[in-house]
Structures are given as C-alpha cells and as structure tokens.
Motif scaffolding. Structure first.
Motif, PDB file in Angstrom:
ATOM      1  N   TRP A 259       3.398   5.617  -7.367  1.00 25.10           N
ATOM      2  CA  TRP A 259       3.150   6.251  -7.821  1.00 25.10           C
ATOM      3  C   TRP A 259       2.021   5.704  -9.059  1.00 25.10           C
ATOM      4  CZ3 TRP A 259       3.693   4.114 -12.971  1.00 25.10           C
ATOM      5  CH2 TRP A 259       4.105   4.787 -14.201  1.00 25.10           C
ATOM      6  N   VAL A 260       2.213   4.882  -8.730  1.00 28.28           N
ATOM      7  CA  VAL A 260       0.312   4.141  -9.803  1.00 28.28           C
ATOM      8  C   VAL A 260      -0.901   4.729  -9.012  1.00 28.28           C
ATOM      9  CG1 VAL A 260      -0.670   2.409  -9.980  1.00 28.28           C
ATOM     10  CG2 VAL A 260       1.415   1.848  -9.928  1.00 28.28           C
ATOM     11  N   PHE A 261      -1.055   5.003  -7.898  1.00 28.50           N
ATOM     12  CA  PHE A 261      -2.515   5.627  -7.590  1.00 28.50           C
ATOM     13  C   PHE A 261      -1.738   6.658  -6.336  1.00 28.50           C
ATOM     14  CE2 PHE A 261      -2.743   1.261  -7.897  1.00 28.50           C
ATOM     15  CZ  PHE A 261      -3.972   0.792  -8.502  1.00 28.50           C
TER      16      PHE A 261
ATOM     17  N   TYR B  49      14.393 -14.416 -12.794  1.00 28.07           N
ATOM     18  CA  TYR B  49      14.152 -12.851 -12.846  1.00 28.07           C
ATOM     19  C   TYR B  49      12.954 -11.962 -11.585  1.00 28.07           C
ATOM     20  CZ  TYR B  49      12.958  -9.066 -15.143  1.00 28.07           C
ATOM     21  OH  TYR B  49      12.994  -7.285 -15.303  1.00 28.07           O
ATOM     22  N   LEU B  50      12.625 -10.838 -11.655  1.00 28.95           N
ATOM     23  CA  LEU B  50      12.080 -10.390 -10.290  1.00 28.95           C
ATOM     24  C   LEU B  50      12.272  -8.738 -10.819  1.00 28.95           C
ATOM     25  CD1 LEU B  50      14.547  -8.819  -8.012  1.00 28.95           C
ATOM     26  CD2 LEU B  50      13.463 -11.013  -6.941  1.00 28.95           C
ATOM     27  N   GLU B  51      11.644  -8.161 -10.585  1.00 31.34           N
ATOM     28  CA  GLU B  51      11.399  -6.648 -10.127  1.00 31.34           C
ATOM     29  C   GLU B  51      11.989  -6.459  -9.007  1.00 31.34           C
ATOM     30  OE1 GLU B  51       9.987  -7.287 -14.341  1.00 31.34           O
ATOM     31  OE2 GLU B  51       8.580  -6.551 -12.422  1.00 31.34           O
ATOM     32  N   ALA B  52      12.743  -5.765  -8.795  1.00 28.99           N
ATOM     33  CA  ALA B  52      12.803  -4.797  -6.900  1.00 28.99           C
ATOM     34  C   ALA B  52      12.490  -4.055  -6.882  1.00 28.99           C
ATOM     35  CB  ALA B  52      14.108  -4.943  -6.380  1.00 28.99           C
ATOM     36  N   SER B  53      11.343  -3.047  -6.147  1.00 30.78           N
ATOM     37  CA  SER B  53      10.680  -2.097  -6.293  1.00 30.78           C
ATOM     38  C   SER B  53      11.253  -1.297  -5.041  1.00 30.78           C
ATOM     39  CB  SER B  53       9.150  -1.906  -5.667  1.00 30.78           C
ATOM     40  OG  SER B  53       9.230  -2.430  -4.441  1.00 30.78           O
ATOM     41  N   THR B  54      12.452  -1.777  -4.633  1.00 30.91           N
ATOM     42  CA  THR B  54      12.657  -1.078  -3.420  1.00 30.91           C
ATOM     43  C   THR B  54      14.432  -1.208  -3.399  1.00 30.91           C
ATOM     44  OG1 THR B  54      12.230  -1.965  -0.965  1.00 30.91           O
ATOM     45  CG2 THR B  54      10.928  -0.596  -2.102  1.00 30.91           C
TER      46      THR B  54
ATOM     47  N   HIS C 158       0.903  -1.123   0.015  1.00 32.97           N
ATOM     48  CA  HIS C 158      -0.268  -0.275   0.017  1.00 32.97           C
ATOM     49  C   HIS C 158       0.816   0.708   0.350  1.00 32.97           C
ATOM     50  CE1 HIS C 158      -2.827   3.073   1.562  1.00 32.97           C
ATOM     51  NE2 HIS C 158      -3.314   2.921   1.019  1.00 32.97           N
ATOM     52  N   ASP C 159       1.688   1.430   0.429  1.00 33.81           N
ATOM     53  CA  ASP C 159       3.082   2.821   0.770  1.00 33.81           C
ATOM     54  C   ASP C 159       3.732   2.857  -0.224  1.00 33.81           C
ATOM     55  OD1 ASP C 159       0.830   4.185   2.278  1.00 33.81           O
ATOM     56  OD2 ASP C 159       1.475   2.614   3.938  1.00 33.81           O
ATOM     57  N   ASP C 160       4.248   1.173  -0.526  1.00 37.04           N
ATOM     58  CA  ASP C 160       5.179   1.062  -1.482  1.00 37.04           C
ATOM     59  C   ASP C 160       5.513   2.183  -2.833  1.00 37.04           C
ATOM     60  OD1 ASP C 160       7.618  -0.779  -2.826  1.00 37.04           O
ATOM     61  OD2 ASP C 160       6.442  -0.394  -4.498  1.00 37.04           O
TER      62      ASP C 160
END
Length: 196
Positions: free
Chosen positions: A32-34, A154-159, A25-27
């Motif tokens: 950015w999306v919301f 594979y992944l995308e780290a968001s932080t 929620h607070d990521d």
C-alpha cells in the motif's frame, strides 16, 4: 528449534535491513505504501534501514542468526511530544510519496499512551524461514521479561496471520482495526498486559 538471538549493533545494519526488506516487501502494508513494484524494490530497503537506525538509537534491535529481526522501543505513558520523523523519512526517501508520512501519522493516532509499555515496532522473518517458529522465538524472551517486570507490550499486526500468532502469545485486540485509506489493508492494534 535452536535459535541464536543477540542484540544488534551498527555493524548489523545490512543484515537486518535485508531481512526486514525481504520479510515485508510483499506485505499488504508495504504494498500500500509503495503500490509501484519498481519503486517499492528501490525505496523499501532504504526505509527498512532507516527503521533500524531509529530503533538502534532509541531502543533495542534483536537479531536471530537464522534470519529474524525484532525492533523494540520503550514508550512512556502520556501524550508523546510532536515528532516530524515521518515527514523527514518521506523527504529523505521518496518526497512525492505521501503514504510514507501518512502511515506514520495513522499508526501514531491509534497508539495507546495510557501507560508505559514496550512497543514492538516491527518483527520480520526471512521468507525462507517463515512458519518455523522463529518469530515466536524472537518474541518470547522479551515477553517473559516484560511479565517479570509487570510491563505491557503493544504492536500493530499487519496481517490476519500475524494477528493470530500474537493472540497465541497473549495479545488482544486494542480498539478497532485501522483501515488504511484508498482501499488499503487493515492493521490490527494489539495490547498484551503482563501476565502474573
């Protein structure tokens, strides 16, 4: 730490949706999306539920009783077929929010397809349990199996924090970080070759 992990089924949707919603929620990416907090609080849980549905239908969802969820998808080698999933998600959840569709297009553009691999679409831990090793506990059995099978992940780290966790688990940066437009955060594409 004793962690109780099992594969989720349809009956686990509510629990998984709640954990993912609270975890992200607070990521920075979800923010950015919301950007509007009220909108995020209303639509974000629905989006997490939609992610669960997609992965349950086409991949594997692992659920830790202690408050963690991992969404895994098998990804074949070669260019993927065109997919309008992000557009359909936007239309269903929040038609005026182009960022729902844009995030899908941007991450798809950096997703490697040079070899078959397992894609960790998302892993989330309830905020009350973060920092206790639950995310690692969710990932390690799958990573060990991938090592035995000679399979990459594979992944995308968001932080930056999650990026460091993934590095400790053997992931390396894959290309340059993805900067989301309009002052958005960085996402870090990462690849883990199987360990011999």
């Amino acid at each position: 730490m004793g962690v109780h992990i099992r594969q989720a089924g349809e009956e686990d949707r509510g629990e998984a949706q709640d954990v993912l919603h609270r975890a992200f929620h607070d990521d920075a990416v979800s923010s950015w999306v919301f950007p509007d907090l009220e909108q995020r609080s209303r639509v974000h849980p629905q989006m997490m539920g939609a992610f669960f549905d997609v992965v349950l239908a086409h991949g594997r969802v692992d659920l830790a009783a202690e408050g963690g969820v991992a969404l895994w998808l098998d990804t074949p080698a070669g260019a993927p077929e065109p997919d309008d999933g992000a557009a359909r998600l936007r239309a269903a959840l929040d038609p005026d929010n182009e960022r729902i569709e844009l995030i899908g297009s941007l991450t798809a553009a950096v997703h490697p397809h040079h070899e078959a691999h397992l894609y960790l679409w998302m892993i989330g831990v309830h905020p009350d349990r973060q920092g206790e090793g639950l995310g690692s506990a969710l990932m390690l059995p799958v990573l060990e199996q991938c090592d035995r099978d000679g399979r990459a992940v594979y992944l995308e780290a968001s932080t930056a924090r999650s990026r460091e966790l993934y590095r400790r688990l053997g992931f390396e940066d894959h290309g340059t970080p993805l900067r989301l437009p309009e002052g958005g955060p960085l996402m870090y594409p990462m690849w883990r070759a199987p360990r011999g």
